[in-house]
Each structure stands twice: as C-alpha cells, then as structure tokens.
Design a protein around this motif. Structure first.
Motif, PDB file in Angstrom:
ATOM      1  N   SER A  54      10.902  25.505 -18.658  1.00 53.80           N
ATOM      2  CA  SER A  54       9.900  25.198 -19.146  1.00 53.80           C
ATOM      3  C   SER A  54       8.514  24.444 -18.254  1.00 53.80           C
ATOM      4  CB  SER A  54      10.030  23.803 -20.291  1.00 53.80           C
ATOM      5  OG  SER A  54      10.967  24.300 -21.099  1.00 53.80           O
ATOM      6  N   LYS A  55       7.454  24.337 -18.943  1.00 52.48           N
ATOM      7  CA  LYS A  55       6.611  23.701 -18.205  1.00 52.48           C
ATOM      8  C   LYS A  55       6.545  22.602 -17.353  1.00 52.48           C
ATOM      9  CE  LYS A  55       1.528  23.972 -17.572  1.00 52.48           C
ATOM     10  NZ  LYS A  55      -0.049  24.197 -18.433  1.00 52.48           N
ATOM     11  N   GLY A  56       6.705  22.525 -15.832  1.00 53.20           N
ATOM     12  CA  GLY A  56       6.327  21.236 -15.369  1.00 53.20           C
ATOM     13  C   GLY A  56       7.690  20.721 -14.393  1.00 53.20           C
ATOM     14  N   VAL A  57       9.485  22.091 -14.893  1.00 58.33           N
ATOM     15  CA  VAL A  57      10.516  22.019 -14.338  1.00 58.33           C
ATOM     16  C   VAL A  57      10.050  22.020 -12.630  1.00 58.33           C
ATOM     17  CG1 VAL A  57      12.871  23.194 -14.083  1.00 58.33           C
ATOM     18  CG2 VAL A  57      11.658  22.208 -16.778  1.00 58.33           C
ATOM     19  N   LEU A  58      10.506  21.394 -11.979  1.00 57.99           N
ATOM     20  CA  LEU A  58      10.490  21.758 -10.879  1.00 57.99           C
ATOM     21  C   LEU A  58      11.838  21.567 -10.491  1.00 57.99           C
ATOM     22  CD1 LEU A  58       8.917  20.036  -8.297  1.00 57.99           C
ATOM     23  CD2 LEU A  58      10.840  19.979  -7.785  1.00 57.99           C
ATOM     24  N   ARG A  59      12.200  22.318  -9.299  1.00 60.59           N
ATOM     25  CA  ARG A  59      13.616  23.085  -9.008  1.00 60.59           C
ATOM     26  C   ARG A  59      14.337  22.778  -7.314  1.00 60.59           C
ATOM     27  NH1 ARG A  59      17.208  24.585 -13.443  1.00 60.59           N
ATOM     28  NH2 ARG A  59      16.043  25.396 -15.065  1.00 60.59           N
ATOM     29  N   GLY A 120      12.214  25.936  -3.395  1.00 56.25           N
ATOM     30  CA  GLY A 120      11.626  25.283  -4.679  1.00 56.25           C
ATOM     31  C   GLY A 120      10.939  26.084  -4.965  1.00 56.25           C
ATOM     32  N   PHE A 121      11.157  25.412  -6.599  1.00 62.25           N
ATOM     33  CA  PHE A 121       9.809  26.388  -7.061  1.00 62.25           C
ATOM     34  C   PHE A 121       9.217  25.285  -8.546  1.00 62.25           C
ATOM     35  CE2 PHE A 121      13.420  28.053  -9.921  1.00 62.25           C
ATOM     36  CZ  PHE A 121      12.936  28.163 -10.861  1.00 62.25           C
ATOM     37  N   LEU A 122       8.210  25.052  -8.668  1.00 58.54           N
ATOM     38  CA  LEU A 122       7.207  24.926  -9.907  1.00 58.54           C
ATOM     39  C   LEU A 122       6.813  26.052 -10.521  1.00 58.54           C
ATOM     40  CD1 LEU A 122       6.305  21.612 -11.208  1.00 58.54           C
ATOM     41  CD2 LEU A 122       4.907  22.084  -9.870  1.00 58.54           C
ATOM     42  N   VAL A 123       7.054  25.554 -12.460  1.00 56.49           N
ATOM     43  CA  VAL A 123       6.939  26.028 -13.297  1.00 56.49           C
ATOM     44  C   VAL A 123       5.368  25.454 -13.720  1.00 56.49           C
ATOM     45  CG1 VAL A 123       7.411  27.599 -15.789  1.00 56.49           C
ATOM     46  CG2 VAL A 123       9.263  26.551 -13.703  1.00 56.49           C
ATOM     47  N   LEU A 124       4.492  27.020 -13.621  1.00 55.39           N
ATOM     48  CA  LEU A 124       3.339  26.331 -13.813  1.00 55.39           C
ATOM     49  C   LEU A 124       2.449  27.355 -15.580  1.00 55.39           C
ATOM     50  CD1 LEU A 124       1.637  27.701 -10.741  1.00 55.39           C
ATOM     51  CD2 LEU A 124       1.655  25.432 -11.458  1.00 55.39           C
TER      52      LEU A 124
END
Length: 183
Positions: A54-59, A120-124
């Motif tokens: 979901s939005k804001g998830v940072l892995r 890593g990535f961040l969902v926008l």
C-alpha cells in the motif's frame, strides 16, 4: 530496449520498446541475450519474487552477503514506486552513494541492480505490485540491511517520513558504517 547507465557503475535503468495500437500494447519485458548485451555482463536469473504493498510502504534497504549476494532486475506491474540502490561495495569510488528511479506500470521501466548494492523501494501510489528477478537464491543467514534513514547516505524518498509504513525489522537496520560487509 534502451539501457541507461546511472552514476553508479553497473546499475542501469532499462526502457522497453512498447508497441501500442487500438488493441492495447505489447512489449518484450525480458530477453536474456538483449539484457546481457545491454548491461555487459553474463547474468542468469534463478528466482522471481513479487510483492503487493500500500501507499507509503517502504521496504529496504536489503541485500545478501558473500556467496549469496544477488543481482536484481526490478519492475512495477501496477502502481508506482521510488526504487533505490545504494553502493555498498567496499572499494568502490561511489561507496555510500545512491541512485533512485521512478518505476511504474505506466512507464514500464526496469532497474538493474548488481551484486554489491543495498536495495529498497517506497510505494507512491495507492497500491503497487512489485516484481523482481534474482540471480541467486535467497539465503536467510546471508540477509543484511542498511537503515533507510541513514544520514550518511541521505536518501531523498520524496515524501515525509511520517507517511512511511515500515516493518519493525527495517526500522532497526544498522547504518551503513555498522552494516554487514557485502563481501
């Protein structure tokens, strides 16, 4: 496909050739010969992984060490993410530097991250489906990470940290200075 070298040696953004007509589109998302020629390396992928977030998830920032180090080819099947690679190669001129790429279902770009990089990535977007190929199998004992907010790296994630959703594991990763060595 168009292979765009980044400021970090070995990392490439890959733009596909998309053929669009009144029926939709077609693209070749992976061709081993084209890929190996484009990055100048002989990489053979052995594992595919996919996540939904979901939005804001940072892995991240994640990597594997030693003989279990992994190269990754990442892409977004739905939604949009900010994808980040951090150079953790001990003798690299760009050690501790990062590069980011906006990956989305719309642009269909891919990002190649070789061994020796934390990722890593961040969902926008509201949600995103993230897909990646690895050239080595996952090994739990070889897991390592770097804190996403390490001030020495100073990643610009593009949105306020107050909007992040982060696992407990990722909240307590060490700084790059204290992280496990890649090899």
């Amino acid at each position: 496909m168009n292979f765009i070298a980044t400021k970090l040696e070995g990392c490439f953004i890959i733009e596909p050739k998309i053929i669009i007509d009144d029926r939709g589109y077609f693209m070749e998302s992976f061709n081993e010969k084209t890929f190996q020629k484009g990055i100048g390396q002989n990489i053979h992928f052995v594992q595919d992984n996919q996540s939904f977030s979901s939005k804001g998830v940072l892995r991240g920032l994640h990597y594997q060490v030693g003989d279990h180090a992994q190269s990754k080819l990442v892409r977004v099947l739905s939604g949009e993410v900010l994808d980040v690679a951090v150079d953790i190669r001990p003798n690299s001129k760009t050690f501790g530097q990062y590069v980011s790429a906006l990956l989305s279902a719309e642009n269909q770009n891919q990002f190649f991250i070789p061994k020796g990089f934390a990722h890593g990535f961040l969902v926008l977007s509201d949600t995103a489906t993230f897909f990646y190929k690895c050239d080595n199998f996952y090994n739990k004992e070889s897991e390592a990470g770097v804190l996403y907010s390490d001030q020495a790296i100073n990643i610009d994630w593009g949105i306020p940290e107050s909007q992040f959703h982060i696992s407990e594991k990722d909240k307590v990763q060490p700084t790059l200075k204290n992280a496990r060595k890649a090899w």
